[in-house]
Design an enzyme around this catalytic site. Structure first.
Site, PDB file in Angstrom:
ATOM      1  N   ASP A 131      -4.464   1.003 -10.306  1.00 16.82           N
ATOM      2  CA  ASP A 131      -3.258   1.076  -9.486  1.00 16.82           C
ATOM      3  C   ASP A 131      -2.064   0.810 -10.397  1.00 16.82           C
ATOM      4  O   ASP A 131      -1.851  -0.313 -10.838  1.00 16.82           O
ATOM      5  CB  ASP A 131      -3.338   0.033  -8.363  1.00 16.82           C
ATOM      6  CG  ASP A 131      -2.053  -0.024  -7.520  1.00 16.82           C
ATOM      7  OD1 ASP A 131      -1.107   0.742  -7.797  1.00 16.82           O
ATOM      8  OD2 ASP A 131      -2.016  -0.836  -6.577  1.00 16.82           O
TER       9      ASP A 131
ATOM     10  N   LYS B 220       8.666   2.721  -6.898  1.00 12.04           N
ATOM     11  CA  LYS B 220       9.198   1.820  -7.930  1.00 12.04           C
ATOM     12  C   LYS B 220       9.870   2.646  -9.031  1.00 12.04           C
ATOM     13  O   LYS B 220      11.074   2.626  -9.167  1.00 12.04           O
ATOM     14  CB  LYS B 220       8.097   0.953  -8.545  1.00 12.04           C
ATOM     15  CG  LYS B 220       7.033   0.484  -7.597  1.00 12.04           C
ATOM     16  CD  LYS B 220       7.495  -0.621  -6.680  1.00 12.04           C
ATOM     17  CE  LYS B 220       6.294  -1.201  -5.913  1.00 12.04           C
ATOM     18  NZ  LYS B 220       6.714  -2.165  -4.889  1.00 12.04           N
TER      19      LYS B 220
ATOM     20  N   TRP C 229      -2.086  -7.295  -4.779  1.00 14.14           N
ATOM     21  CA  TRP C 229      -2.388  -5.871  -4.628  1.00 14.14           C
ATOM     22  C   TRP C 229      -3.813  -5.524  -5.025  1.00 14.14           C
ATOM     23  O   TRP C 229      -4.460  -4.695  -4.378  1.00 14.14           O
ATOM     24  CB  TRP C 229      -1.362  -5.026  -5.388  1.00 14.14           C
ATOM     25  CG  TRP C 229       0.009  -5.285  -4.856  1.00 14.14           C
ATOM     26  CD1 TRP C 229       1.044  -5.893  -5.495  1.00 14.14           C
ATOM     27  CD2 TRP C 229       0.478  -5.027  -3.517  1.00 14.14           C
ATOM     28  NE1 TRP C 229       2.124  -6.020  -4.654  1.00 14.14           N
ATOM     29  CE2 TRP C 229       1.809  -5.496  -3.432  1.00 14.14           C
ATOM     30  CE3 TRP C 229      -0.100  -4.447  -2.383  1.00 14.14           C
ATOM     31  CZ2 TRP C 229       2.569  -5.401  -2.263  1.00 14.14           C
ATOM     32  CZ3 TRP C 229       0.659  -4.351  -1.225  1.00 14.14           C
ATOM     33  CH2 TRP C 229       1.974  -4.822  -1.179  1.00 14.14           C
TER      34      TRP C 229
END
Lengths: 404, 404
Positions: free
Chosen positions: A208, A232, A123
């Site tokens: 992030d 999430k 990511w």
């Protein structure tokens, strides 16, 4: 089977998916109850105008609750956007480069600033690649580690190099430092302070937090901006949360080129000025996020959720460490994720058997990411401690049955 | 009250909101039923991994159903994206300018191509403004009409100028022609053919169908691309549909500057190559859209929905035309929208009374857009004919009570 989960409400299973992932049952019950008629208004939230008084209260309450539980300082804006992490990979770069701060620094330097990326997995690498795509100058402060001690050298994202070896850019040449605090695929999670202490305070840190947001308290005031997809710990996919220090929203309107590169739909300031509603927001998904925020507050806030998160993770890691010949955890113990725990079994056949046997006990979504294989168990906020206990009981039974 | 709506199921109301807007009750019932356990999978759709087999079927079925009911040709891609109309205002421009077609045409011309915008109201104007913001060269083919006959000259978007007066760019200098087929605020809806017949076939036509999508059959093969937010006729806010002719996705990779301007999250080709899932899509919202597509098919498809749409609109327009001294419809009869019907009453006081009295009969969301005032009644696919009948009965009662 010694452990039965057949008494889960509504015939539900233990869902260990990495995201979209399990939500609190009480939140889903409330959503279900109000689905055709929200609190006597005669319509579903999905059918409600975002300009109505009722919806204004829903999005306002969601923001207010989030600000309380995360302790967001007043000089930070909270934005509900769309486009997920992928959208914010671009937005972070484009907004910072349209900011007065970067614009002025660039003028002083006389050339384009670079952007520092700490690459700990897929990511953070994704963020770096997007900046390269958009014509930026991303600098990999590091890009994983080459492991000398691990059995599988292909796992190059199982740890972090020592801070002393990080190649951070010079503050006057750097627009921002970017990192991803929890890498869902590689199971690596970093303490915020490790990064924040290493970075010159004049350089904004963009983080992030898609996959560990709301799982522990965070000192927001140390960040330039935090970005996070909802799917999430916060709610359904399709909402992206941005928390940004307000001074970074200031523009130098003479820098037309940077503003020209920033589409409205990714423009933080455009959303900030209109209370996240410059256009129709994902109304229903924001509503569900608001219920999850309220649920988190009712649990006792982030201190309590942190204790639960550590307790769940400890159960699984203890089992891994008790049988390292059977459960192989490739991640450096200092940076093990409490959200996504990855491990391997001695053979691919055993891994397939593990998944099949778990499914028989209503324990599902344990397959490692397609790029990595193995087993991955994701333990987000909404996973009850009981779920982790069930999973570990299964690990134990499987171990007893299959180890030599 | 002579007409009672107290027998609506679940205590629901007649919701005439312009979007997000009413959804079919049977769809909401199915969503509610499966909310905590989708078809025995033990979890909500909101909790389901987008990489699971089950979700693959959900998004695949949604696309397949849409292709059937809309009769989408094989040389068109169907994409589920995020960011709504605002996102696609930018995406349409950025993708076209990153295409091989525009790139080659631009090379032949030796300078930047312009983009033709038919400005019929706020949404087409929004598309034009976004292109200007991003450094493009938008050309207003026309920008509303100056009305000579209407009582309120501020309503400048109540009609279209004659095609003979349109200032379309020369085909070799024009990247695309853009229009919005239904303007929700101004209540203006255009027949597709009016535009398609006026444009040189070598120039792709991009159409924003956010607010009349699926309300009537469309000859997709005549368009370059169609963009549409879901929240009127398709489902919850947070999904954006793009239907694009595949040759427009071809790139000239040497044109780095154009590609650099296109963030991944707005990149049609990026979504096309990954079946709309290069990253986590808004899973739940796409699922609801799929149910609405199935519902539309079960109603008999777009021919039947078109008949219903005309029937609903006719009821209201007939009432307006029967009492033009009381119900003032400002829109040119040739371009009256069947989706959003706007009108004024003789005084602002009567308009306020109209809204209040309607609410007492569970008829709500009738206030005109804040920029325009007056009354707006939105009649999307999911509004039963009965709803329009109830509304018109109320109009009649209100007229009888208040006209002189």
């Amino acid at each position: 089977m010694s452990h039965s989960t057949s008494d889960l409400p509504y015939g539900r299973v233990w869902n260990f998916a990495a995201g979209p992932s399990t939500l609190p049952v009480s939140v889903l019950e409330e959503v279900q109850r109000d689905l055709l008629n929200y609190k006597g208004h005669g319509m579903s939230i999905m059918e409600m105008s975002h300009r109505s008084k009722e919806y204004g209260k829903i999005i306002g309450d969601a923001e207010a609750t989030l600000r309380r539980i995360l302790n967001v300082p007043d000089n930070y804006s909270v934005l509900f956007m769309q486009g997920g992490g992928t959208g914010e990979f671009a937005a972070a770069y484009l907004n910072l480069f349209a900011s007065k701060a970067v614009s002025e620094k660039q003028r002083r330097l006389g050339r384009q600033l670079s952007c520092d990326y700490l690459v700990t997995g897929k990511w953070s690498k994704g963020g770096l690649k997007e900046v390269a795509r958009l014509g930026g100058k991303p600098n990999a402060v590091f890009d994983g580690v080459v492991s000398n001690t691990e059995a599988e050298p292909s796992v190059s994202y199982g740890s972090l190099p020592p801070v002393s070896s990080w190649k951070l850019g010079r503050p006057e040449e750097t627009a921002f430092v970017y990192y991803c605090e929890n890498e869902t695929i590689h199971g690596v999670e970093m303490p915020s302070d490790l990064v924040l202490d290493a970075v010159d305070p004049s350089v904004p840190v963009i983080c992030d937090m898609s996959s560990n947001m709301l799982s522990r308290p965070v000192d927001i005031s140390r960040f330039g901006a935090i970005i996070a997809g909802a799917q999430k710990n916060m709610g359904p996919a399709g909402v992206t949360l941005v928390i940004v220090r307000k001074d970074l929203l200031e523009r130098d309107d003479s820098d037309k080129e940077a503003i020209q590169r920033l589409p409205s739909v990714l423009d933080w300031r455009y959303f900030d000025k209109a209370g996240s509603m410059p256009h129709t927001p994902p109304t229903f998904s924001i509503y569900v996020c608001g219920l999850v925020f309220k649920w988190a507050e009712e649990q006792g806030g982030l201190e309590v959720l942190q204790k639960l998160r550590e307790a769940r993770a400890k159960l699984v890691y203890n089992m891994i460490d008790a049988h390292p010949d059977f459960f192989h955890g490739p991640v450096d113990k200092r940076y093990r994720s409490a959200m996504n725990i990855v491990f391997n079994l001695p053979t691919p056949e055993l891994e397939a058997q593990f998944l099949a046997d778990a499914a028989k006990r209503n324990i599902i979504q344990l397959k490692g990411h397609r790029s990595l294989g193995g087993i991955r168990v994701s333990l987000y906020n909404a996973m009850p401690l009981e779920g982790a206990i069930e999973f570990v009981a299964f690990m134990k039974d499987f171990y007893n049955e299959h180890h030599n």
